[in-house]
Enzyme design. Structure first.
Site, PDB file in Angstrom:
ATOM      1  N   ASN A   9       0.873  -1.175   0.000  1.00 16.89           N
ATOM      2  CA  ASN A   9       0.000   0.000   0.000  1.00 16.89           C
ATOM      3  C   ASN A   9       0.913   1.228   0.000  1.00 16.89           C
ATOM      4  O   ASN A   9       1.476   1.585   1.025  1.00 16.89           O
ATOM      5  CB  ASN A   9      -0.886  -0.034   1.262  1.00 16.89           C
ATOM      6  N   LYS A  11       0.181   4.267  -0.390  1.00  9.04           N
ATOM      7  CA  LYS A  11      -0.455   5.471   0.168  1.00  9.04           C
ATOM      8  C   LYS A  11      -0.201   6.677  -0.748  1.00  9.04           C
ATOM      9  O   LYS A  11      -0.136   6.517  -1.962  1.00  9.04           O
ATOM     10  CB  LYS A  11       0.030   5.700   1.601  1.00  9.04           C
ATOM     11  N   HIS A  95      -9.492   1.348   4.710  1.00  6.98           N
ATOM     12  CA  HIS A  95      -8.239   1.550   5.449  1.00  6.98           C
ATOM     13  C   HIS A  95      -8.476   2.522   6.604  1.00  6.98           C
ATOM     14  O   HIS A  95      -9.265   3.467   6.473  1.00  6.98           O
ATOM     15  CB  HIS A  95      -7.163   2.088   4.499  1.00  6.98           C
ATOM     16  N   GLU A  97      -6.857   4.919   7.701  1.00  9.54           N
ATOM     17  CA  GLU A  97      -6.617   6.341   7.404  1.00  9.54           C
ATOM     18  C   GLU A  97      -7.842   6.951   6.723  1.00  9.54           C
ATOM     19  O   GLU A  97      -8.176   8.108   6.966  1.00  9.54           O
ATOM     20  CB  GLU A  97      -5.358   6.479   6.531  1.00  9.54           C
ATOM     21  N   GLU A 167      -5.479  -4.767  10.482  1.00 12.37           N
ATOM     22  CA  GLU A 167      -4.461  -3.751  10.707  1.00 12.37           C
ATOM     23  C   GLU A 167      -4.744  -3.003  12.007  1.00 12.37           C
ATOM     24  O   GLU A 167      -5.548  -2.062  12.017  1.00 12.37           O
ATOM     25  CB  GLU A 167      -4.448  -2.748   9.552  1.00 12.37           C
ATOM     26  N   GLY A 173       2.507   2.319  10.720  1.00  7.90           N
ATOM     27  CA  GLY A 173       3.503   3.375  10.563  1.00  7.90           C
ATOM     28  C   GLY A 173       4.179   3.789  11.858  1.00  7.90           C
ATOM     29  O   GLY A 173       4.865   4.803  11.916  1.00  7.90           O
ATOM     30  N   SER A 213       3.394  -2.125  10.353  1.00 14.38           N
ATOM     31  CA  SER A 213       4.842  -2.216  10.582  1.00 14.38           C
ATOM     32  C   SER A 213       5.405  -3.610  10.305  1.00 14.38           C
ATOM     33  O   SER A 213       6.301  -4.074  10.998  1.00 14.38           O
ATOM     34  CB  SER A 213       5.199  -1.761  11.992  1.00 14.38           C
TER      35      SER A 213
HETATM   36  P1  PGA Z   1       2.821   0.257   7.643  1.00 23.13           P
HETATM   37  O1  PGA Z   1       1.376   0.499   6.979  1.00 23.13           O
HETATM   38  O2  PGA Z   1       3.349  -1.030   7.091  1.00 23.13           O
HETATM   39  O3  PGA Z   1       3.637   1.451   7.251  1.00 23.13           O
HETATM   40  O4  PGA Z   1       2.610   0.170   9.117  1.00 23.13           O
HETATM   41  C1  PGA Z   1       0.478  -0.549   6.765  1.00 23.13           C
HETATM   42  C2  PGA Z   1      -0.805  -0.032   6.162  1.00 23.13           C
HETATM   43  O5  PGA Z   1      -1.265   1.043   6.572  1.00 23.13           O
HETATM   44  O6  PGA Z   1      -1.400  -0.668   5.260  1.00 23.13           O
END
Ligand code: PGA
Length: 251
Positions: A9, A11, A95, A97, A167, A173, A213
């Site tokens: 992803n 983003k 997601h 976000e 997630e 992140g 992560s």
């Molecule tokens: P990350 O993000 O691996 O940077 O933690 C995962 C995601 O949001 O899909």
């Protein structure tokens, strides 16, 4: 046996030039092929270029959102026709976000999931609890509700094709990863909830990714868990070597 699926992803990262450089590096890393399904989800502006670049490779194309409408006056939205024209196969939906910053709720996420499936695309439906919710021991309630509400009207046959991404919001992140045991506990709960929704046969076919992560260092342990069928990778998907490292852990 469920085939593992590792998706990147990206983003809101990568210009077209940056995207092509990343895919080029990834194709070199994966020259010998991959033992799992590999998906990259660039931003919309880089989709066409990446679609061309991944042709003939083991990398499939995904995107990060899709409208539940067919066409018309929906400023800023992207339709299934536009995405399929480019060769998109997977769509990340729900997601955290988008839930947090753009107020997408389960109702709208569900409309999109149903539309994505109706158009022959594969949804990657994201669910997960915040730190506050985990500390209040509400993880299973939150995940169960997001899952059930997100899958309203999805048949058992369509569910088999659907990918779920667990997630935990506090792990995205942040560099904090759920331990394999913590993740497996929620993945097993998701599988059980899917059994309640659509029966054991369908639930058994669904691939449940972990996201938050995930890196080459922690991927082998996470992916060894019985109900962890892949990963949805953010930060570590932006570098060819780290993304390839996770892919090689997914056997
Ligand atoms: P990350 O993000 O691996 O940077 O933690 C995962 C995601 O949001 O899909």
């Amino acid at each position: 046996m469920r085939k593992k699926i590792i998706a990147g992803n990206w983003k809101m990262n990568m210009t077209i030039a940056g995207a092509l450089e990343l895919v080029d590096g990834l194709k070199k890393e994966l020259a010998a092929g991959a033992e799992c399904d590999v998906v990259v989800c660039p931003p919309f502006t880089a989709l066409s270029a990446v679609a061309e670049a991944v042709k003939g490779s083991c990398i499939a194309l995904g995107c990060q959102n899709m409208s539940s409408e067919d066409d018309g006056a929906f400023t800023g939205e992207i339709s299934h026709t536009m995405l399929k024209e480019i060769g998109v196969e997977y769509v990340i939906l729900g997601h955290s976000e988008r839930r947090a910053y753009y107020k997408e709720n389960d109702f709208w996420i569900n409309k999109k999931v149903v539309k994505v499936l109706a158009e022959g695309l594969t949804p990657i439906l994201c669910v997960g609890e915040t730190l506050e919710e985990r500390e209040a021991e509400k993880t299973m309630n939150v995940v169960g509700e997001q899952l059930t509400a997100g899958l309203v009207g999805v048949s058992a046959e369509d569910l088999k094709k659907t990918v779920i991404a667990y997630e935990p919001v506090w792990a995205i992140g942040t560099g904090k990863t759920a331990t394999p045991q913590m993740a497996q506990e929620v993945h097993a709960f998701i599988r059980k909830t899917l059994v309640d929704i659509a029966g054991a046969e369908a639930a058994d076919a669904v691939r449940i990714q972990y996201g938050g992560s995930m890196k080459p260092g922690n991927a082998p342990e996470l992916l060894a868990e019985i109900d962890i069928d892949g990963g949805l990778i953010g930060g570590a998907a932006l570098k060819a070597d780290s993304f390839a490292g996770i892919i090689s852990a997914a056997k």
